[in-house]
Every structure is written in structure tokens, then in C-alpha cells.
Design a protein around this motif. Structure first.
Motif, PDB file in Angstrom:
ATOM      1  N   ILE A 144       0.772  -1.153  -0.219  1.00 29.97           N
ATOM      2  CA  ILE A 144      -0.151   0.091   0.151  1.00 29.97           C
ATOM      3  C   ILE A 144       0.793   1.318  -0.016  1.00 29.97           C
ATOM      4  N   GLN A 145       2.083   1.433   0.915  1.00 30.53           N
ATOM      5  CA  GLN A 145       2.922   2.363   0.602  1.00 30.53           C
ATOM      6  C   GLN A 145       3.657   2.545  -0.512  1.00 30.53           C
ATOM      7  N   TRP A 146       3.781   1.456  -1.300  1.00 32.14           N
ATOM      8  CA  TRP A 146       4.369   1.564  -2.710  1.00 32.14           C
ATOM      9  C   TRP A 146       3.231   2.153  -3.714  1.00 32.14           C
ATOM     10  N   LEU A 147       1.882   1.704  -3.561  1.00 29.83           N
ATOM     11  CA  LEU A 147       0.879   2.195  -4.212  1.00 29.83           C
ATOM     12  C   LEU A 147       0.463   3.631  -4.072  1.00 29.83           C
ATOM     13  N   GLU A 148       0.816   4.117  -2.719  1.00 30.26           N
ATOM     14  CA  GLU A 148       0.834   5.568  -2.448  1.00 30.26           C
ATOM     15  C   GLU A 148       1.807   6.322  -3.328  1.00 30.26           C
ATOM     16  N   THR A 149       2.886   5.711  -3.396  1.00 32.05           N
ATOM     17  CA  THR A 149       3.998   6.530  -4.014  1.00 32.05           C
ATOM     18  C   THR A 149       3.866   6.472  -5.510  1.00 32.05           C
ATOM     19  N   LEU A 150       3.377   5.421  -5.854  1.00 32.00           N
ATOM     20  CA  LEU A 150       3.169   5.484  -7.510  1.00 32.00           C
ATOM     21  C   LEU A 150       1.713   6.070  -7.863  1.00 32.00           C
ATOM     22  N   MET A 151       1.111   6.475  -6.981  1.00 29.69           N
ATOM     23  CA  MET A 151      -0.067   7.283  -7.264  1.00 29.69           C
ATOM     24  C   MET A 151       0.235   8.802  -7.327  1.00 29.69           C
ATOM     25  N   LEU A 152       1.526   9.275  -6.920  1.00 29.16           N
ATOM     26  CA  LEU A 152       1.846  10.289  -6.889  1.00 29.16           C
ATOM     27  C   LEU A 152       2.119  10.968  -8.397  1.00 29.16           C
ATOM     28  N   VAL A 153       2.591   9.663  -9.412  1.00 28.37           N
ATOM     29  CA  VAL A 153       2.979  10.189 -10.572  1.00 28.37           C
ATOM     30  C   VAL A 153       1.546  10.546 -11.393  1.00 28.37           C
ATOM     31  N   SER A 154       1.652  11.400 -12.297  1.00 21.64           N
ATOM     32  CA  SER A 154       0.510  12.183 -12.911  1.00 21.64           C
ATOM     33  C   SER A 154       1.123  12.259 -14.617  1.00 21.64           C
ATOM     34  N   LYS A 155       0.067  12.545 -15.255  1.00 22.63           N
ATOM     35  CA  LYS A 155       0.240  13.107 -16.737  1.00 22.63           C
ATOM     36  C   LYS A 155       1.178  14.387 -16.399  1.00 22.63           C
ATOM     37  N   ASP A 156       0.722  15.369 -15.622  1.00 24.32           N
ATOM     38  CA  ASP A 156       1.447  16.470 -15.341  1.00 24.32           C
ATOM     39  C   ASP A 156       2.725  16.510 -15.199  1.00 24.32           C
ATOM     40  N   SER A 157       2.918  15.365 -13.951  1.00 21.58           N
ATOM     41  CA  SER A 157       4.503  15.475 -13.348  1.00 21.58           C
ATOM     42  C   SER A 157       5.409  14.860 -14.582  1.00 21.58           C
ATOM     43  N   LEU A 158       4.869  13.795 -15.382  1.00 24.92           N
ATOM     44  CA  LEU A 158       5.763  13.314 -16.428  1.00 24.92           C
ATOM     45  C   LEU A 158       5.782  14.498 -17.613  1.00 24.92           C
ATOM     46  N   LYS A 159       5.053  15.239 -17.675  1.00 29.68           N
ATOM     47  CA  LYS A 159       5.335  16.557 -18.647  1.00 29.68           C
ATOM     48  C   LYS A 159       6.366  17.362 -17.807  1.00 29.68           C
ATOM     49  N   GLU A 160       6.291  17.584 -16.708  1.00 33.77           N
ATOM     50  CA  GLU A 160       7.176  18.460 -15.842  1.00 33.77           C
ATOM     51  C   GLU A 160       8.674  17.834 -16.048  1.00 33.77           C
ATOM     52  N   LEU A 161       8.687  16.522 -15.758  1.00 31.15           N
ATOM     53  CA  LEU A 161       9.912  15.834 -16.031  1.00 31.15           C
ATOM     54  C   LEU A 161      10.485  15.985 -17.333  1.00 31.15           C
ATOM     55  N   GLU A 162       9.642  15.856 -18.344  1.00 30.15           N
ATOM     56  CA  GLU A 162      10.361  16.242 -19.775  1.00 30.15           C
ATOM     57  C   GLU A 162      10.691  17.536 -19.855  1.00 30.15           C
ATOM     58  N   HIS A 163      10.030  18.690 -19.184  1.00 36.82           N
ATOM     59  CA  HIS A 163      10.351  19.898 -19.182  1.00 36.82           C
ATOM     60  C   HIS A 163      11.726  20.112 -18.570  1.00 36.82           C
ATOM     61  N   ASN A 164      11.641  19.510 -17.607  1.00 35.22           N
ATOM     62  CA  ASN A 164      13.051  19.795 -16.711  1.00 35.22           C
ATOM     63  C   ASN A 164      14.114  19.045 -17.456  1.00 35.22           C
TER      64      ASN A 164
END
Length: 82
Positions: A48-68
Motif C-alpha cells: 500500500i505504501q508503494w501504491l501511495e508513492t506510485l499514485m504521486l505520478v501523474s500526466k502533469d508530473s511526466l510533462k514536468e519531468l520532460e520539461h526539466n
């Protein structure tokens, strides 16, 4: 697979690419690093703790990673060569 079947609808993305998974016993404040492109999971954490961490990843965060990454690459190519 039972955990995935029960909880996959809670994830915000279908793919975590290009994030890399890092298993570490160290405790991190930011478990998703959008500069290095890593998701840090503690191997002794619960599923469940792993799931909570994985739930932090969103389409917006992936876009932010690409921008960074793009910004870092641009800054790297602008550096004067010695």
C-alpha cells in the motif's frame, strides 16, 4: 497480480516511462524526483505504501519531468567549453 487488479484504477497514468525505479532503504522526502526521473521505493515498505508513492505520478508530473530534462539539456549545451 491481485494487488494490481484491485488498485490499478487508482494510478494516474498507464505508463511510468521514462521514470526509473530505484529501490533503496533510505527514506526520501520526495519519493518522485522530477529532475533525475526516479521513483524511490523502500523494499521493506508495504504494498500500500508503494501504491501511495506510485499514485504521486501523474500526466502533469511526466510533462514536468520532460520539461526539466529539456531545460537541463539546453543549459548543458550552453556551457562554455574549456
Amino acid at each position: 497480480t491481485k494487488l494490481h487488479d484491485e488498485h490499478h484504477h487508482k494510478l494516474n497514468v498507464d505508463s511510468f516511462y521514462p521514470l526509473r525505479l530505484v529501490l533503496s532503504n533510505d527514506e526520501f522526502h520526495d519519493k518522485v524526483d522530477l529532475f533525475s526521473g526516479t521513483v524511490m521505493l523502500n523494499p521493506i515498505a508495504t504494498q500500500i505504501q508503494w501504491l501511495e508513492t506510485l499514485m504521486l505520478v501523474s500526466k502533469d508530473s511526466l510533462k514536468e519531468l520532460e520539461h526539466n530534462r529539456s531545460e537541463l539539456l539546453q543549459n548543458q549545451t550552453k556551457r562554455p567549453k574549456h
